[in-house]
Structure formats: C-alpha cells, structure tokens
Design an enzyme around this catalytic site. Structure first.
Site, mmCIF file in Angstrom:
data_model
loop_
_atom_site.group_PDB
_atom_site.id
_atom_site.type_symbol
_atom_site.label_atom_id
_atom_site.label_comp_id
_atom_site.label_asym_id
_atom_site.label_seq_id
_atom_site.Cartn_x
_atom_site.Cartn_y
_atom_site.Cartn_z
ATOM 1 N N HIS A 140 0.809 -1.216 0.000
ATOM 2 C CA HIS A 140 0.000 0.000 0.000
ATOM 3 C C HIS A 140 0.844 1.269 0.000
ATOM 4 C CE1 HIS A 140 0.450 -0.206 4.498
ATOM 5 N NE2 HIS A 140 0.454 1.096 4.378
ATOM 6 N N ASP A 170 0.273 -7.713 1.637
ATOM 7 C CA ASP A 170 0.668 -6.304 1.685
ATOM 8 C C ASP A 170 2.186 -6.148 1.693
ATOM 9 O OD1 ASP A 170 0.231 -3.606 1.605
ATOM 10 O OD2 ASP A 170 -0.074 -3.366 3.754
ATOM 11 N N GLY A 247 3.898 7.359 7.902
ATOM 12 C CA GLY A 247 5.265 7.400 7.397
ATOM 13 C C GLY A 247 6.082 6.211 7.855
ATOM 14 N N ASN A 248 5.673 5.538 8.942
ATOM 15 C CA ASN A 248 6.368 4.343 9.428
ATOM 16 C C ASN A 248 6.061 3.114 8.575
ATOM 17 O OD1 ASN A 248 6.365 5.567 12.635
ATOM 18 N ND2 ASN A 248 8.114 4.342 11.950
ATOM 19 N N SER A 249 4.974 3.178 7.828
ATOM 20 C CA SER A 249 4.533 2.010 7.086
ATOM 21 C C SER A 249 5.627 1.508 6.147
ATOM 22 C CB SER A 249 3.281 2.363 6.279
ATOM 23 O OG SER A 249 2.706 1.217 5.734
ATOM 24 N N LEU A 304 -4.870 -25.634 1.254
ATOM 25 C CA LEU A 304 -5.302 -26.877 1.884
ATOM 26 C C LEU A 304 -6.603 -27.358 1.241
ATOM 27 C CD1 LEU A 304 -4.756 -28.956 4.093
ATOM 28 C CD2 LEU A 304 -5.980 -27.485 5.696
ATOM 29 N N GLY A 305 -7.451 -26.420 0.865
ATOM 30 C CA GLY A 305 -8.684 -26.777 0.176
ATOM 31 C C GLY A 305 -9.865 -26.995 1.093
ATOM 32 N N VAL A 306 -9.991 -26.166 2.123
ATOM 33 C CA VAL A 306 -11.149 -26.255 3.011
ATOM 34 C C VAL A 306 -11.682 -24.854 3.272
ATOM 35 C CG1 VAL A 306 -10.336 -28.344 4.177
ATOM 36 C CG2 VAL A 306 -9.744 -26.100 5.121
#
Length: 505
Positions: A140, A170, A247-249, A304-306
């Site tokens: 982002h 992200d 700004g820390n992101s 995994l398919g669940v």
C-alpha cells in the site's frame, strides 16, 4: 505437651525465623555494601547458619546497539503521480491503510485546482535486505505510484523499480541501482515471545531515522480483513506497543539484537495517529513472499482446500466436541483438493500444522503462508473427539502441485486501440477499445479475432488499454482459483459477442 501446644510452638519458631531473615535482608539492601553473592549469612549457630537468597539487580535494557545497527538499513520512500494518476478510479483513496498512514487531503481539492505537474502521493518507509539494492516495503506504500523515490539515511536518492507485489500479504519488493548498502540481518519472527523488547524504525511524519521501542503485545493477531474490504487478506500480525505513525509504514521492526523480525504495516486508530497498538508482518511471511517474487515472479500460494470457521466454546458444545475448545472447524472440503485427497472431512477440527498450533484463523493463515504447492505437511485434527494426523500434499489454486509463473500482460497476445469519436458514433457506443495486432496468446486461444471491440470486462467499462491492464492485474493477483476475463463486445459488422478468456495455465 499436647498437640495444640506443639503446633503453637512450631508457628512461633517459624515466625521468629522469618523475622530474622527479613531484618537481615533489609539491612543488607540498605547498607553501603551490597553483596553480589546469591546467598547471605543471617545468624551463625552451633549447628550451622541461616541463609537468605538474594537476587542481583538487573541492569537497564540498552537499545543503542539495535538502533545504531538498523537506522542506516531503513529508507524513506516517496511515491509520485501525475494528475492523470489521481483520476484513475480513485481506488487508492478508499484504502483504510492508505488513510491511516498518508492521509488524503488532495481528494477534497476541486478537480480544476489540481496542478498538471508531478505530485507526491505519499510517504512511507522501506528496509534494505541485500547489499545490491533490494528493498522490502508495504504494497500500500507504492500502490498506484508512477514513480518511486528512495532516500537513504546518508541523504543519497535513487529511483526505485518495482520487482513484484503481493496485495494479499501487503508486501512489495523494490530494487535500486546501488552497491554495498547497509543491510538489516533477517531474524526469526517465530522465535519472538510475547513481552520481548522490539524497536520500530522508520520515518513518521517525514522525520527520518526515528526509533521507538515497545514490547511484543501479541502474535498471530488479525485486525479483521473482511472489514477492511479484502476478505482474502492474510493477516497474522505481530502486535506491539511501539509507537508507529504515518510514514512508518514499510519500516523495520527489529529485536534487541538488531535483527529484522517484521515490517511495520498498520496501526489501530480512529484518528489515523498512534493510540497504543501497531502491527507488523512477521519475517516468516515476508521472507517467503520476497523469495517467491525473486525466484518465480509471483507468490506461490499453497492451498489446503477447506472452508472453515473458528471453533468457539459455544460451538463446541452445540456440536458435542469435548476434546478441544478452539481450533479450525472445517465447514466444507473443496473437490479435488489437498484436504480431500488426505481424507479430511467436514466437522474435523484442525489444531496444528507441522506442530504449529492453529487456535484461530490468523494462526492458520500465518502457518499456511509459509508453504508452497507440493510441500508435504502434517495436519493434526480432532474427529469424534479423537486426535488424528494426516499427511497432506499441498496444492495451488488450480489444484496442481506445480509452481505458477508470473504472467505478463503481453500474454494476451494483442494491443488495444481506443475508439475514435467517429467510431463511437458509427457503432453507437460511448467507449471501448479495439483489438489490434493479434498474435498467439490468450485472446487468440479464446477465439477472439482482429478488430474485435471490447466494451466491458468483468462488468467494468473499458475506455483504454490501461483499463484492460488494470483489470488483468487485479484478476492475476486475486486468490480466485478461476482466473477468467469475461468480455462483452462487438465486431465492426455490429454483431455482439461474448467471450470467456481463461488466464490460468
């Protein structure tokens, strides 16, 4: 002496002994000479001495080493767009993470007041992970940018290239052309413990090389992906009380040894500024994503398919489950999936994957994000209140164990030319693009012919090639196993046609 007398005497003697120990201990602490020995004599007697156990004073925690060794490995990232970039759908301004970290004052400006020159869209941070210029940050931070400018701690500035992104976690990987850069060593986020000291390093409000400190408040924390508009997000955050602000992101979360254990990503706030809790993507996820992007061009997602929900005590009581009070309750098993092949059934409660406990959805997602298609894991689950283990060979979103490749937009096998005003009048349409230069590719395989006019794709109106590319990228980055473009359009003869273009291999 009767029994009551003996008990009274014993209690009296114990009280005297305790008082003597207390007096000596107080005198020892209050004196000028504090012994470093773990034992101190209290009162010698003919038969021996009475000792108390002393503890040495713990020295204050020193953060200077961790701070000094990491500030040079964190960079400032500025993203730039032109006015055209501001008007392309505006979706970037509806992202709550974007609001938290950058704010969106420009979206309230009258359109006619927007300058035509390049404008800064936002400010974030990034972490240098290799000497030759690879930098990891949040997706982002760079999403929607037309140019990225990276400033190092020594004030040198570079333009950055996007190597790959993964909106699901992200995470984004950038590259600058530089050598011998300072690198923050990768740490083990799985080894972090709740209560352990950590430091957040970044550029809050544009203040470069800012270091704050806190402790790990929780692990495998979710903030509610469905509420943020992306139900497919993988959220298994490290929660801390280190101060993180706009700004820390994309900046570094490091342990006391100066090792990278997370990428600071979000804060929980109603104002957009820090109010007590911050969240970081653990390096166990970051390392996997970055490795996949560099090696395969795209993230290899193991399934995994669940479909499942979190087991609660109330739900356990309703279903007669007494062996556990939490875990992952299987609600459905996907056809031809890894889970079906391994014999996992509806009603099973998954409690661990390869020994890592799965008490909740965040732990489940965090653990699954470490694996690739073809990996074999041991899934521990409860069935009929009995513990069982299944060996599961994980698959990709297409039900295969093969690694997926990063498809380029050119895989469609054509170019797109906007309709002229004259063509719009001729075909009685308001917009559209015409397929030109058709060659071998996805479109030709689907039966599309030269000069086909695309009016919409997956329900979205098409006005330019940028619109086609944007939708293509969104489809390819999604976790939907059926990656398909549904096209509505017409040929110059006026015949209206519909096409389904499979994008998966």
């Amino acid at each position: 002496m009767n029994i009551y007398g003996k008990v009274t005497l014993l209690a009296f003697c114990s009280a005297i002994a305790g008082s003597m120990a207390t007096v000596v201990a107080v005198n020892t602490i209050g004196g000028a000479d504090i012994s470093s020995s773990s034992q101190a004599a209290v009162a010698p007697s003919a038969k021996g001495s009475l000792f108390t156990v002393g503890n040495s004073v713990t020295p204050p925690t020193d953060f200077t080493h961790a701070a000094e060794s990491t500030i040079n490995g964190v960079v400032s990232i500025k993203s730039y767009v032109t006015p055209r970039g501001y008007n392309m759908g505006g979706q970037q301004f509806n992202d709550p993470l974007f609001d938290f970290f950058f704010g969106t004052p420009r979206r309230h400006m009258p359109r006619q007041q927007q300058p035509k020159s390049e404008q800064q869209q936002g400010l974030g941070s990034g972490v240098i992970i290799s000497k030759d210029g690879y930098i990891v940050t949040n997706n982002h931070v760079i999403d929607g940018a037309e140019r990225l400018e990276v400033a190092l701690n020594d004030n040198s500035i570079y333009n950055a290239k996007v190597i790959g992104t993964d909106p699901t976690t992200d995470v984004a990987l950038l590259k600058i052309e530089a050598d011998n850069l300072p690198v923050i060593p990768m740490g083990d986020s799985d080894a972090l413990k709740v209560g352990e000291w950590v430091l957040a390093v970044g550029n809050p409000f544009g203040f470069t090389s800012t270091v704050t400190t806190g402790i790990v408040s929780a692990k495998a924390r979710s903030m509610g992906a469905a509420q943020s508009g992306n139900p497919m997000s993988i959220e298994s955050y490290i929660q801390t009380d280190a101060a993180v602000n706009p700004g820390n992101s994309g900046g570094a979360l490091v342990n006391i040894n100066g090792e990278l254990v997370g990428i600071n990503t979000a804060i929980y706030s109603q104002t957009g500024n820090y109010v007590g809790y911050s969240f970081a993507i653990p390096t166990s996820i970051v390392t996997k994503v970055v490795t996949d992007i560099k090696q395969y061009g795209t993230v290899q997602r193991a399934m995994l398919g669940v479909s499942y929900i979190e087991l609660t005590p109330q739900l356990a009581q309703e279903k007669g489950i007494t062996a556990v009070n939490d875990g992952i309750l299987v609600e459905d098993v996907v056809d031809r999936s890894a889970a079906m092949e391994a014999g996992i059934k509806v009603g099973d409660v998954i409690i661990a994957i390869n020994g890592a406990k799965t008490h909740n959805r965040a732990q489940m997602l965090g653990e699954m994000s470490k694996y690739r298609p073809g990996d074999v894991v041991n899934v521990k689950f409860i069935r009929d209140n009995k513990e069982k283990v299944a060996k599961v060979t994980l698959r990709n979103t297409q039900g295969s164990t093969k690694m997926t490749k990063a498809d380029d937009f050119t895989a469609l096998g054509c170019a797109f030319k906007p309709l002229t005003k004259e063509q719009q009048r001729q075909y009685m349409v308001n917009a559209g693009v015409q397929v030109v230069g058709l060659k071998d590719g996805k479109f030709k395989e689907a039966g599309i012919k030269e000069n086909f006019i695309i009016l919409d794709i997956n329900g979205s109106r098409i006005k330019s090639q940028d619109d086609v590319e944007r939708i293509y990228d969104a489809i390819m980055k999604s976790n939907d196993p059926d990656k398909v473009m549904f096209l509505t359009g017409l040929y110059p003869t006026g015949k209206k046609v519909y096409y389904a273009v499979p994008l998966s291999e």
